[in-house]
Design a protein around this motif. Sequence first.
Motif, PDB file in Angstrom:
ATOM      1  N   ARG A  39       0.840  -1.200   0.000  1.00 59.21           N
ATOM      2  CA  ARG A  39       0.000   0.000   0.000  1.00 59.21           C
ATOM      3  C   ARG A  39       0.879   1.256   0.000  1.00 59.21           C
ATOM      4  O   ARG A  39       1.947   1.280   0.599  1.00 59.21           O
ATOM      5  CB  ARG A  39      -0.918   0.002   1.221  1.00 59.21           C
ATOM      6  CG  ARG A  39      -1.851   1.203   1.320  1.00 59.21           C
ATOM      7  CD  ARG A  39      -2.773   1.052   2.507  1.00 59.21           C
ATOM      8  NE  ARG A  39      -3.688  -0.060   2.295  1.00 59.21           N
ATOM      9  CZ  ARG A  39      -4.848   0.038   1.628  1.00 59.21           C
ATOM     10  NH1 ARG A  39      -5.203   1.194   1.100  1.00 59.21           N
ATOM     11  NH2 ARG A  39      -5.633  -1.007   1.502  1.00 59.21           N
ATOM     12  N   GLY A  40       0.386   2.284  -0.659  1.00 60.85           N
ATOM     13  CA  GLY A  40       1.090   3.554  -0.678  1.00 60.85           C
ATOM     14  C   GLY A  40       0.743   4.416   0.528  1.00 60.85           C
ATOM     15  O   GLY A  40       0.056   3.973   1.460  1.00 60.85           O
ATOM     16  N   TYR A  41       1.185   5.668   0.507  1.00 68.06           N
ATOM     17  CA  TYR A  41       0.979   6.566   1.636  1.00 68.06           C
ATOM     18  C   TYR A  41       0.969   8.014   1.148  1.00 68.06           C
ATOM     19  O   TYR A  41       1.407   8.325   0.029  1.00 68.06           O
ATOM     20  CB  TYR A  41       2.077   6.381   2.684  1.00 68.06           C
ATOM     21  CG  TYR A  41       3.455   6.768   2.175  1.00 68.06           C
ATOM     22  CD1 TYR A  41       3.976   8.055   2.384  1.00 68.06           C
ATOM     23  CD2 TYR A  41       4.246   5.857   1.479  1.00 68.06           C
ATOM     24  CE1 TYR A  41       5.227   8.419   1.908  1.00 68.06           C
ATOM     25  CE2 TYR A  41       5.501   6.220   1.002  1.00 68.06           C
ATOM     26  CZ  TYR A  41       5.984   7.489   1.222  1.00 68.06           C
ATOM     27  OH  TYR A  41       7.218   7.844   0.747  1.00 68.06           O
ATOM     28  N   PHE A  42       0.468   8.890   2.000  1.00 64.84           N
ATOM     29  CA  PHE A  42       0.526  10.329   1.775  1.00 64.84           C
ATOM     30  C   PHE A  42       1.622  10.908   2.671  1.00 64.84           C
ATOM     31  O   PHE A  42       1.736  10.533   3.839  1.00 64.84           O
ATOM     32  CB  PHE A  42      -0.812  10.997   2.083  1.00 64.84           C
ATOM     33  CG  PHE A  42      -1.893  10.678   1.084  1.00 64.84           C
ATOM     34  CD1 PHE A  42      -1.965  11.354  -0.125  1.00 64.84           C
ATOM     35  CD2 PHE A  42      -2.849   9.705   1.361  1.00 64.84           C
ATOM     36  CE1 PHE A  42      -2.966  11.067  -1.049  1.00 64.84           C
ATOM     37  CE2 PHE A  42      -3.850   9.414   0.454  1.00 64.84           C
ATOM     38  CZ  PHE A  42      -3.906  10.089  -0.768  1.00 64.84           C
ATOM     39  N   GLU A  43       2.377  11.825   2.137  1.00 63.92           N
ATOM     40  CA  GLU A  43       3.476  12.427   2.891  1.00 63.92           C
ATOM     41  C   GLU A  43       2.996  13.143   4.152  1.00 63.92           C
ATOM     42  O   GLU A  43       3.691  13.199   5.158  1.00 63.92           O
ATOM     43  CB  GLU A  43       4.245  13.405   2.001  1.00 63.92           C
ATOM     44  CG  GLU A  43       5.141  12.742   0.975  1.00 63.92           C
ATOM     45  CD  GLU A  43       6.410  12.171   1.591  1.00 63.92           C
ATOM     46  OE1 GLU A  43       6.622  12.356   2.803  1.00 63.92           O
ATOM     47  OE2 GLU A  43       7.177  11.528   0.857  1.00 63.92           O
ATOM     48  N   ASN A  44       1.802  13.712   4.106  1.00 65.68           N
ATOM     49  CA  ASN A  44       1.295  14.482   5.240  1.00 65.68           C
ATOM     50  C   ASN A  44       0.374  13.668   6.151  1.00 65.68           C
ATOM     51  O   ASN A  44      -0.379  14.243   6.934  1.00 65.68           O
ATOM     52  CB  ASN A  44       0.553  15.724   4.735  1.00 65.68           C
ATOM     53  CG  ASN A  44      -0.621  15.361   3.823  1.00 65.68           C
ATOM     54  OD1 ASN A  44      -0.770  14.210   3.434  1.00 65.68           O
ATOM     55  ND2 ASN A  44      -1.443  16.348   3.486  1.00 65.68           N
ATOM     56  N   ASP A  45       0.425  12.350   6.061  1.00 63.29           N
ATOM     57  CA  ASP A  45      -0.425  11.494   6.894  1.00 63.29           C
ATOM     58  C   ASP A  45       0.179  11.401   8.297  1.00 63.29           C
ATOM     59  O   ASP A  45       1.133  10.652   8.538  1.00 63.29           O
ATOM     60  CB  ASP A  45      -0.541  10.108   6.266  1.00 63.29           C
ATOM     61  CG  ASP A  45      -1.608   9.253   6.951  1.00 63.29           C
ATOM     62  OD1 ASP A  45      -2.048   9.631   8.050  1.00 63.29           O
ATOM     63  OD2 ASP A  45      -1.985   8.213   6.394  1.00 63.29           O
ATOM     64  N   GLU A  46      -0.377  12.158   9.240  1.00 66.49           N
ATOM     65  CA  GLU A  46       0.153  12.197  10.601  1.00 66.49           C
ATOM     66  C   GLU A  46      -0.087  10.897  11.366  1.00 66.49           C
ATOM     67  O   GLU A  46       0.619  10.602  12.325  1.00 66.49           O
ATOM     68  CB  GLU A  46      -0.478  13.366  11.370  1.00 66.49           C
ATOM     69  CG  GLU A  46      -0.163  14.736  10.793  1.00 66.49           C
ATOM     70  CD  GLU A  46       1.320  15.074  10.866  1.00 66.49           C
ATOM     71  OE1 GLU A  46       1.994  14.554  11.792  1.00 66.49           O
ATOM     72  OE2 GLU A  46       1.802  15.836  10.013  1.00 66.49           O
ATOM     73  N   SER A  47      -1.076  10.110  10.952  1.00 67.20           N
ATOM     74  CA  SER A  47      -1.384   8.867  11.671  1.00 67.20           C
ATOM     75  C   SER A  47      -0.308   7.803  11.471  1.00 67.20           C
ATOM     76  O   SER A  47      -0.298   6.788  12.178  1.00 67.20           O
ATOM     77  CB  SER A  47      -2.733   8.307  11.209  1.00 67.20           C
ATOM     78  OG  SER A  47      -2.673   7.896   9.853  1.00 67.20           O
ATOM     79  N   LEU A  48       0.613   8.026  10.510  1.00 67.13           N
ATOM     80  CA  LEU A  48       1.686   7.062  10.248  1.00 67.13           C
ATOM     81  C   LEU A  48       3.031   7.519  10.781  1.00 67.13           C
ATOM     82  O   LEU A  48       4.051   6.872  10.524  1.00 67.13           O
ATOM     83  CB  LEU A  48       1.804   6.809   8.736  1.00 67.13           C
ATOM     84  CG  LEU A  48       0.553   6.318   8.021  1.00 67.13           C
ATOM     85  CD1 LEU A  48       0.827   6.146   6.532  1.00 67.13           C
ATOM     86  CD2 LEU A  48       0.056   5.012   8.623  1.00 67.13           C
ATOM     87  N   ARG A  49       3.052   8.608  11.535  1.00 65.93           N
ATOM     88  CA  ARG A  49       4.324   9.197  11.984  1.00 65.93           C
ATOM     89  C   ARG A  49       4.605   8.976  13.472  1.00 65.93           C
ATOM     90  O   ARG A  49       5.410   9.694  14.060  1.00 65.93           O
ATOM     91  CB  ARG A  49       4.340  10.690  11.668  1.00 65.93           C
ATOM     92  CG  ARG A  49       4.357  10.989  10.177  1.00 65.93           C
ATOM     93  CD  ARG A  49       4.499  12.468   9.890  1.00 65.93           C
ATOM     94  NE  ARG A  49       4.631  12.733   8.456  1.00 65.93           N
ATOM     95  CZ  ARG A  49       5.769  12.671   7.775  1.00 65.93           C
ATOM     96  NH1 ARG A  49       6.886  12.377   8.397  1.00 65.93           N
ATOM     97  NH2 ARG A  49       5.790  12.919   6.473  1.00 65.93           N
ATOM     98  N   LEU A  50       3.967   8.008  14.086  1.00 63.73           N
ATOM     99  CA  LEU A  50       4.233   7.722  15.486  1.00 63.73           C
ATOM    100  C   LEU A  50       5.536   6.922  15.615  1.00 63.73           C
ATOM    101  O   LEU A  50       5.895   6.152  14.722  1.00 63.73           O
ATOM    102  CB  LEU A  50       3.081   6.932  16.106  1.00 63.73           C
ATOM    103  CG  LEU A  50       1.720   7.650  16.128  1.00 63.73           C
ATOM    104  CD1 LEU A  50       0.663   6.762  16.760  1.00 63.73           C
ATOM    105  CD2 LEU A  50       1.821   8.972  16.852  1.00 63.73           C
TER     106      LEU A  50
END
Length: 280
Positions: free
Chosen positions: A36-47
């Motif tokens: 799966r891809g991602y968005f650079e500004n996705d804060e839910s993946l930056r923990l």
Amino acid sequence: MAVDRLLWKITLDVVVLACVSFPLLALLLWAEPYRRGYFENDESLRLPYKKQQISEGLLAGLGFAFTIVTITITEFVRDKQGKGCGEKFLSGVLIPGWVWESYVAIGIYTFGAACQQLTVNSAKYIIGRLRPHFFDVCKPVADMSSPLNALGYIQVYNCTGTNEAQINDMRLSFPSAHSSYAMYTAVFFIMYIQVKGKWRGSKLLRHSAQFAALLGAWYVGLSRVTDHMHHWSDVAVGFLVGTSYAVVVFLFVLKPKKYGMPRSWETAQPEMLPQPVMAR
């Protein structure tokens, strides 16, 4: 013939469990999750990555040990109270009734556990949702020359992280297998002792044990969020899957009606009143 049927039943049980367990084992050993891809500004993946409080081995060991002890003690007490199924003969060996009943209940519990784990793990590999610590573990470097990344949704990227085990695991967020198994075990336990764990002591003691099991499963699910291993929706769906499997397996596979579950929906027969003596 009775002995043959008993051996045949045990053999079939083993074959069925193997048929359910092998796809689960194959999935864990050889399958590759969807990328799966991602968005650079996705804060839910930056923990940040955290070590989990409850490992898979610890949860499985505690869950099975708790269930086996509960079922064995309950069936032993029921047998001493004269509520068991009676003794069985297996290859000329006398088997106590409580041992056979324990085997049946534990086998059905194990079958349901394997089914629900196969369900949630297959969903993990098909969906490939990224865990909350994705950026910390993967440290992705996007290929901005790829047209697939032109709209801001990054599909072509390379992970520069060094821990291969964590990188392979970071795509297995949805749903939470920990939460599913914990809730499956808790609901199965609650229904089991509600039907078979009857005694003349305080009713609150039994209900306190049921609440403690439910609270334990609730804690497992919450710990998956605080450990940054899952999103809250992963845990919610895991709870739903585990509860559904526990109810279906208990009601339609274990079939508690044969244990005397009260059927409150049936209308009781009206009492017959004495007919008045006819006056002459």
